[in-house]
Design a protein around this motif. Structure first.
Motif, PDB file in Angstrom:
ATOM      1  N   THR A  54       0.914  -1.135   0.065  1.00  0.00           N
ATOM      2  CA  THR A  54       0.014   0.050   0.061  1.00  0.00           C
ATOM      3  C   THR A  54       0.932   1.370  -0.109  1.00  0.00           C
ATOM      4  OG1 THR A  54      -0.115  -0.297   2.526  1.00  0.00           O
ATOM      5  CG2 THR A  54      -1.936  -0.989   0.858  1.00  0.00           C
ATOM      6  N   PHE A  55       0.297   2.255  -0.642  1.00  0.00           N
ATOM      7  CA  PHE A  55       1.004   3.574  -0.968  1.00  0.00           C
ATOM      8  C   PHE A  55       0.099   4.755  -0.634  1.00  0.00           C
ATOM      9  CE2 PHE A  55       2.813   0.388  -3.487  1.00  0.00           C
ATOM     10  CZ  PHE A  55       4.121   0.200  -3.337  1.00  0.00           C
ATOM     11  N   LYS A  56       0.863   5.815   0.128  1.00  0.00           N
ATOM     12  CA  LYS A  56      -0.050   6.939   0.225  1.00  0.00           C
ATOM     13  C   LYS A  56       0.877   8.335   0.236  1.00  0.00           C
ATOM     14  CE  LYS A  56      -3.712   9.060   3.090  1.00  0.00           C
ATOM     15  NZ  LYS A  56      -4.760   8.450   3.775  1.00  0.00           N
ATOM     16  N   ASP A  57       0.552   9.101  -0.684  1.00  0.00           N
ATOM     17  CA  ASP A  57       1.155  10.509  -0.678  1.00  0.00           C
ATOM     18  C   ASP A  57       2.632  10.043  -1.303  1.00  0.00           C
ATOM     19  OD1 ASP A  57      -0.930  11.963   0.415  1.00  0.00           O
ATOM     20  OD2 ASP A  57      -0.476  11.758   2.295  1.00  0.00           O
ATOM     21  N   ASN A  65      -5.058  -3.228   5.644  1.00  0.00           N
ATOM     22  CA  ASN A  65      -5.795  -4.063   4.516  1.00  0.00           C
ATOM     23  C   ASN A  65      -4.769  -5.001   3.936  1.00  0.00           C
ATOM     24  OD1 ASN A  65      -8.196  -2.747   5.101  1.00  0.00           O
ATOM     25  ND2 ASN A  65      -7.770  -1.269   3.785  1.00  0.00           N
ATOM     26  N   ILE A  66      -3.401  -4.879   4.076  1.00  0.00           N
ATOM     27  CA  ILE A  66      -2.310  -5.759   3.586  1.00  0.00           C
ATOM     28  C   ILE A  66      -2.682  -7.206   3.812  1.00  0.00           C
ATOM     29  CG2 ILE A  66      -0.107  -6.409   3.275  1.00  0.00           C
ATOM     30  CD1 ILE A  66       0.755  -3.617   3.761  1.00  0.00           C
ATOM     31  N   GLY A  67      -2.813  -8.025   2.784  1.00  0.00           N
ATOM     32  CA  GLY A  67      -3.251  -9.425   2.999  1.00  0.00           C
ATOM     33  C   GLY A  67      -4.565  -9.600   2.848  1.00  0.00           C
ATOM     34  N   ARG A  88     -14.524  -3.379  -1.124  1.00  0.00           N
ATOM     35  CA  ARG A  88     -14.409  -2.076  -1.191  1.00  0.00           C
ATOM     36  C   ARG A  88     -13.870  -1.800   0.309  1.00  0.00           C
ATOM     37  NH1 ARG A  88     -17.950   3.144  -2.491  1.00  0.00           N
ATOM     38  NH2 ARG A  88     -16.134   4.596  -2.416  1.00  0.00           N
ATOM     39  N   PRO A  89     -12.551  -1.689   0.473  1.00  0.00           N
ATOM     40  CA  PRO A  89     -12.286  -1.420   1.882  1.00  0.00           C
ATOM     41  C   PRO A  89     -12.794  -0.230   2.481  1.00  0.00           C
ATOM     42  CG  PRO A  89     -10.259  -1.914   0.456  1.00  0.00           C
ATOM     43  CD  PRO A  89     -11.389  -1.677  -0.347  1.00  0.00           C
TER      44      PRO A  89
END
Length: 127
Positions: A54-57, A65-67, A88-89
Motif C-alpha cells: 500500500t502507498f499513500k502520498d 488491509n495488506i493481505g 471495497r475497503p
C-alpha cells in the motif's frame, strides 16, 4: 543430459504459456492520494487478488488491509472478461464484480442492482 535439458526447457515454456492474463501484480487507481498493489493468482477454479503493498502520498506504508482479499472468486467468462466479487475497503462491503483485462490494463468494476449500477477503476500491471 541434452534430452533432460530440452525436456526441462519445454516444460518451463508450457508452464509460462499456461498462465492466465489476469495473473500478476496490479496497481489500483489512486483514490484520495492512496493506491495499492494487488497480487492476483488462482484460487480453486477462479482468481483472487490480495492487497500486497500500500502507498499513500507517494510513499509505501503498512495498511491494515495488506493481505486482505479485494478480488474474490473471479471466473473467466471469455475474451479477457471475468465475473465474481470485489471488496471495497473504504466501506467494508462486497459487491458483484467484473474485470476486463487487455494487455497490461484492467478495468475492475463493483456493481449493485444486478449489475445496473457500477463504479469502476482502471488498474495497470506492475509485474
Amino acid at each position: 543430459m541434452r534430452t533432460y535439458l530440452l525436456t526441462a526447457a519445454l516444460v518451463g515454456l508450457a508452464g509460462a504459456a499456461s498462465a492466465d492474463p489476469v495473473e500478476g501484480v496490479w496497481q489500483t487507481q489512486v483514490d484520495d492520494g492512496a493506491y495499492a498493489h494487488v497480487t492476483i493468482a488462482p484460487c480453486g477454479n477462479a482468481f483472487c487478488g490480495k492487497i500486497s503493498r500500500t502507498f499513500k502520498d507517494g510513499a509505501e506504508y503498512k495498511s491494515e488491509n495488506i493481505g486482505k482479499k479485494i478480488v474474490i472468486d473471479m471466473v473467466p467468462v471469455g475474451g479477457g472478461k471475468y465475473e465474481g466479487q470485489v471488496w471495497r475497503p473504504s466501506n467494508n462491503k462486497v459487491y458483484s464484480g467484473k474485470m476486463n483485462v487487455s494487455g497490461n490494463a484492467m478495468k475492475l468494476a463493483g456493481c449493485v442492482a444486478g449489475g445496473l449500477l457500477c463504479k469502476s477503476q482502471d488498474w495497470k500491471r506492475v509485474k
